[in-house]
Design a protein around this motif. Structure first.
Motif, mmCIF file in Angstrom:
data_model
loop_
_atom_site.group_PDB
_atom_site.id
_atom_site.type_symbol
_atom_site.label_atom_id
_atom_site.label_comp_id
_atom_site.label_asym_id
_atom_site.label_seq_id
_atom_site.Cartn_x
_atom_site.Cartn_y
_atom_site.Cartn_z
ATOM 1 N N ALA A 201 85.632 144.234 112.473
ATOM 2 C CA ALA A 201 84.508 143.297 112.400
ATOM 3 C C ALA A 201 84.034 143.143 110.960
ATOM 4 O O ALA A 201 84.160 144.065 110.148
ATOM 5 C CB ALA A 201 83.353 143.795 113.273
ATOM 6 N N GLN A 202 83.484 141.965 110.642
ATOM 7 C CA GLN A 202 82.905 141.784 109.308
ATOM 8 C C GLN A 202 81.713 142.708 109.159
ATOM 9 O O GLN A 202 80.838 142.776 110.019
ATOM 10 C CB GLN A 202 82.466 140.337 109.089
ATOM 11 N N VAL A 203 81.667 143.401 108.046
ATOM 12 C CA VAL A 203 80.600 144.367 107.827
ATOM 13 C C VAL A 203 80.316 144.466 106.333
ATOM 14 O O VAL A 203 81.226 144.338 105.505
ATOM 15 C CB VAL A 203 80.987 145.753 108.405
ATOM 16 N N GLU A 204 79.043 144.623 105.995
ATOM 17 C CA GLU A 204 78.649 144.844 104.612
ATOM 18 C C GLU A 204 78.354 146.320 104.431
ATOM 19 O O GLU A 204 77.557 146.898 105.175
ATOM 20 C CB GLU A 204 77.425 144.016 104.246
ATOM 21 N N LEU A 205 79.004 146.942 103.464
ATOM 22 C CA LEU A 205 78.921 148.381 103.239
ATOM 23 C C LEU A 205 78.306 148.645 101.879
ATOM 24 O O LEU A 205 78.577 147.925 100.920
ATOM 25 C CB LEU A 205 80.324 149.001 103.313
ATOM 26 N N SER B 111 64.961 153.138 93.583
ATOM 27 C CA SER B 111 66.171 153.081 94.402
ATOM 28 C C SER B 111 66.694 151.650 94.493
ATOM 29 O O SER B 111 65.910 150.694 94.568
ATOM 30 C CB SER B 111 65.884 153.615 95.812
ATOM 31 N N TYR B 112 68.009 151.524 94.523
ATOM 32 C CA TYR B 112 68.697 150.245 94.666
ATOM 33 C C TYR B 112 69.874 150.436 95.617
ATOM 34 O O TYR B 112 70.267 151.569 95.932
ATOM 35 C CB TYR B 112 69.201 149.742 93.304
ATOM 36 N N ILE B 113 70.452 149.332 96.062
ATOM 37 C CA ILE B 113 71.634 149.381 96.927
ATOM 38 C C ILE B 113 72.715 148.498 96.317
ATOM 39 O O ILE B 113 72.455 147.336 95.975
ATOM 40 C CB ILE B 113 71.316 148.904 98.357
ATOM 41 N N ALA B 114 73.911 149.052 96.175
ATOM 42 C CA ALA B 114 75.088 148.277 95.788
ATOM 43 C C ALA B 114 75.958 148.116 97.029
ATOM 44 O O ALA B 114 76.161 149.087 97.770
ATOM 45 C CB ALA B 114 75.861 148.984 94.679
ATOM 46 N N ALA C 164 75.730 147.003 107.454
ATOM 47 C CA ALA C 164 75.119 145.992 108.321
ATOM 48 C C ALA C 164 76.213 145.067 108.819
ATOM 49 O O ALA C 164 76.986 144.517 108.021
ATOM 50 C CB ALA C 164 74.054 145.199 107.570
ATOM 51 N N TYR C 165 76.315 144.919 110.134
ATOM 52 C CA TYR C 165 77.214 143.928 110.710
ATOM 53 C C TYR C 165 76.521 142.569 110.721
ATOM 54 O O TYR C 165 75.294 142.481 110.745
ATOM 55 C CB TYR C 165 77.605 144.323 112.133
ATOM 56 N N GLY C 166 77.324 141.501 110.707
ATOM 57 C CA GLY C 166 76.734 140.171 110.787
ATOM 58 C C GLY C 166 77.273 139.236 109.732
ATOM 59 O O GLY C 166 78.403 139.404 109.240
ATOM 60 N N PRO D 75 72.083 145.880 103.993
ATOM 61 C CA PRO D 75 72.586 147.043 104.738
ATOM 62 C C PRO D 75 71.530 148.148 104.797
ATOM 63 O O PRO D 75 70.961 148.522 103.766
ATOM 64 C CB PRO D 75 73.806 147.489 103.915
ATOM 65 N N SER D 76 71.260 148.660 105.994
ATOM 66 C CA SER D 76 70.278 149.738 106.133
ATOM 67 C C SER D 76 70.652 150.743 107.210
ATOM 68 O O SER D 76 70.056 151.810 107.282
ATOM 69 C CB SER D 76 68.891 149.167 106.447
ATOM 70 N N SER D 77 71.635 150.408 108.064
ATOM 71 C CA SER D 77 72.053 151.357 109.101
ATOM 72 C C SER D 77 72.854 152.482 108.475
ATOM 73 O O SER D 77 73.549 152.294 107.461
ATOM 74 C CB SER D 77 72.885 150.642 110.162
ATOM 75 N N ARG D 78 72.773 153.658 109.112
ATOM 76 C CA ARG D 78 73.487 154.822 108.605
ATOM 77 C C ARG D 78 74.217 155.514 109.743
ATOM 78 O O ARG D 78 73.802 155.410 110.894
ATOM 79 C CB ARG D 78 72.507 155.808 107.941
ATOM 80 N N TYR D 79 75.292 156.232 109.400
ATOM 81 C CA TYR D 79 76.070 156.934 110.415
ATOM 82 C C TYR D 79 76.712 158.166 109.795
ATOM 83 O O TYR D 79 77.528 158.068 108.872
ATOM 84 C CB TYR D 79 77.143 156.015 110.982
#
Length: 624
Positions: free
Chosen positions: A72-76, A146-149, A184-186, A192-196
């Motif tokens: 699936a398309q996902v942003e990491l 904090s930042y997100i790449a 984040a899927y979509g 992106p904010s989900s974690r696993y």
């Protein structure tokens, strides 16, 4: 990362004893050959700060899982920060041979603003390794922010490593945060904010520290500042977080919540017994309680019912387990009263939480406690909705020392890769209470924006008589592991449902005789350290090669180092410190001190429940 919930058997509540309701199944990539591959980018010079060279953290590291089966398309992405001002000139990510583009990279602020974006055209099939995508122009970032790449994998097949960010990773001033791997899927419009499972998705940046100014420049100190890898972090939500709510919890530095779960107050003697053991708050009171007794004693109460003077509204307990993550209609029934969701066997936990939140008085602080659904069984996005949409303060109850089922493959077994039943040494340890705090904190978005409290059992909370009963030493170790990992409150589960001394008031009656002195001393210690526990963390200021977990707090210029064992058995441990010129440290509550030699404390941790709390003598050396 993407996983499903497969029904196993329905949840049955017997007192506080629960049975597994769903089996968590995760899809993991098959083992791949970890061959050294040519990099598309020359490894950066990590010297800092003399040449102000571009640096990255992961450099040429190769992921454990090269190709995830997800299509699936996902942003990491990865959450990162720097202890120095500087600029980000490129986003880097590791591309598998099957991770086909084009790939859009982004740099985000943690409030969801896209600061820059660029596109890497589709690469030829078979291309593998680190990709460096230059941004249109370098983006200035501020120190300690904090930042997100991130990058978009349009057909999945990304590279990753479960638990690869269980701890932060640093190179000079640049740090990838612990539990900082996000997705984040979509359609690529959502940050992106989900974690696993603390997964590292191998996203990095090229960062250049700002040139150092001349020490003689007006306004710049000639010395001082934080060493590389050290940063100041406020407590989650900020020290005055509770002040914004009606009839707020105290926000004075000397108040740190130490609450008891579901107690009764029928006369003043009840309050006196609770205060004698060091409690200062109530999380839920029985409906027959006289809530005015708590108010008169200056003990805030958070309740599900409209108790006079309450300091917050409590949402239904563990709805993640008995109603599940879903928005079906709610029948209005509670566990044991018949079908909960409509249609039957659907999920309606979100509906229940939304309706109960809406019923609270405007301005109320909303508290929610969750269970194994949020911590073990649900996807990160499902669990994150429970954590973020409904409560202002959140907790989760995993009773690692006493739960007869928690070591199983679908519960504690999710902490290891591949999943399996945990051994007793892996499962029955205080450090897992810290893991529970980390798990819930990892779901909070924006990160660190709300307090997470810790649930600790003080007796035998399960109906099975052969289940373990917690000891005073285990209670202390569980509490301190939670505090080290950032818990902003402690809640004691005060009930015995088995074990030979059934009680609803363990901290008051004879059933708690063995643990009460230890809990009383522990609570007195927390009270004395409340101003420190409400003070900022100094992340990266303490390290050790031993099996211990550490946190450093800075309060009124003094440094406090909290250390707890993470493994059974005696060990002699060196604790290395930054920002300290101390020559000795008082070991709080132990009537002793230890020398500090060249920034190192050497001390013994007798067993897996050992905790040492150090106050460093003198002021810190970083100007804090």
């Amino acid at each position: 990362m993407r996983h499903t919930l497969a029904p196993a058997r329905r949840i049955v509540r017997t007192g506080s004893s629960f049975r597994a309701g769903h089996l968590r199944v995760s899809f993991t990539a098959a083992a791949a050959l970890a061959l050294l591959v040519p990099l598309l980018m020359t490894a950066p010079n990590a010297a800092f700060p003399a040449l102000a060279a571009s640096i990255s953290v992961l450099e040429d590291q190769v992921p454990q899982t090269l190709i995830d089966p997800d299509t699936a398309q996902v942003e990491l992405g990865t959450t990162f920060s720097s202890s120095e001002d500087g600029t980000v000139s490129a986003v880097r990510f590791y591309k598998s041979v099957d991770n086909l583009g084009p790939h859009v990279v982004k740099l985000w602020s943690t409030d969801g603003q896209v600061l820059a974006t660029a596109t890497l055209p589709a690469a030829a099939a078979g291309t593998e390794g680190w990709q460096s995508v230059e941004l249109p122009k370098p983006v200035a970032i501020a120190k300690d922010q904090s930042y997100i790449a991130s990058y978009i994998a349009p057909a999945g097949r990304y590279s990753s490593e479960n638990y690869g960010l269980a701890k932060s990773k640093s190179n000079g001033p640049l740090t990838l945060h612990a539990d900082g791997g996000v997705y984040a899927y979509g359609d690529g419009t959502q940050m992106p904010s989900s974690r696993y499972k603390s997964t590292n998705y191998f996203v990095d940046v090229s960062f250049t520290p700002a040139p150092a100014e001349d020490p003689g420049t007006p306004g710049r100190p000639a010395a001082g500042g934080l060493p590389a890898g050290v940063s100041v972090r406020a407590v989650d939500g900020g020290s005055d977080y509770y002040a914004k709510f009606a009839n707020a919890l105290p926000t004075t530095a000397d108040y740190f919540p130490v609450a008891v779960w579901y107690e009764s107050l029928t006369d003043a003697n009840d309050v006196g017994l609770d205060q004698a053991v060091g409690l200062n708050s109530y999380l839920e009171l029985t409906p027959n309680s006289n809530a005015a007794l708590a108010t008169q004693a200056g003990m805030p109460a958070i309740t599900t019912w409209d108790a006079p003077g309450r300091s917050g509204a409590l949402l239904p307990d563990e709805v993640d387990m008995w109603a599940g993550p879903g928005s079906s209609a709610w029948s209005g029934k509670w566990p044991g009263e018949g079908p909960i969701c409509v249609p039957e066997n659907s999920r309606c936990g979100y509906t229940i939480q939304a309706s109960q939140k809406a019923a609270a008085a405007p301005g109320s602080m909303i508290f929610a406690n969750y269970g194994k659904g949020v911590t073990f069984w649900e996807t990160d996005s499902e669990a994150a909705r429970f954590v973020n949409e409904y409560p202002n303060v959140v907790s989760a109850d995993n009773y690692w020392f006493t739960d007869p089922n928690i070591c199983g493959v679908s519960e504690g077994g999710t902490l290891v890769f591949p999943q399996r039943v945990l051994s007793q040494d892996e499962c029955r340890k205080a450090a897992n209470y810290g893991w529970t705090i980390d798990r819930v904190r990892s779901l909070v978005s924006p990160a660190a924006s709300k307090p997470v409290w810790a649930f600790i059992e003080v007796g035998h909370p399960f109906s099975e008589d052969d289940a373990p009963t917690i000891t005073a030493a285990q209670i202390k170790a569980a509490v301190w592991s939670s505090l080290i990992h950032g818990a902003r409150g402690i809640i004691y589960f005060n009930h015995n449902f088995g074990g030979g001394c059934v009680s609803q008031h363990v901290l008051r009656d004879a059933c708690g005789a063995q643990i009460r002195p230890g809990v009383t001393a522990l609570n007195a210690q927390i009270k004395s350290l409340a101003p420190v526990l409400n003070a900022p963390f100094l992340d990266g200021a303490a390290t050790s090669a031993g099996e211990v977990e550490l946190s450093v707090r800075v309060h009124e210029g003094s440094l406090y180092l909290f250390a707890a064992a993470t493994a059974s058995g005696s060990q002699r441990v060196d604790l290395s410190l930054k920002c300290s010129n101390a020559t000795s440290a008082a070991v709080l509550g132990e009537n002793r001190s230890v020398p500090v030699v060249n920034g190192v404390i050497a001390d013994t941790f007798a067993d897996g429940n050992a905790v040492h709390l150090y106050q460093l003598n003198g002021s810190n050396s970083c100007g804090l």
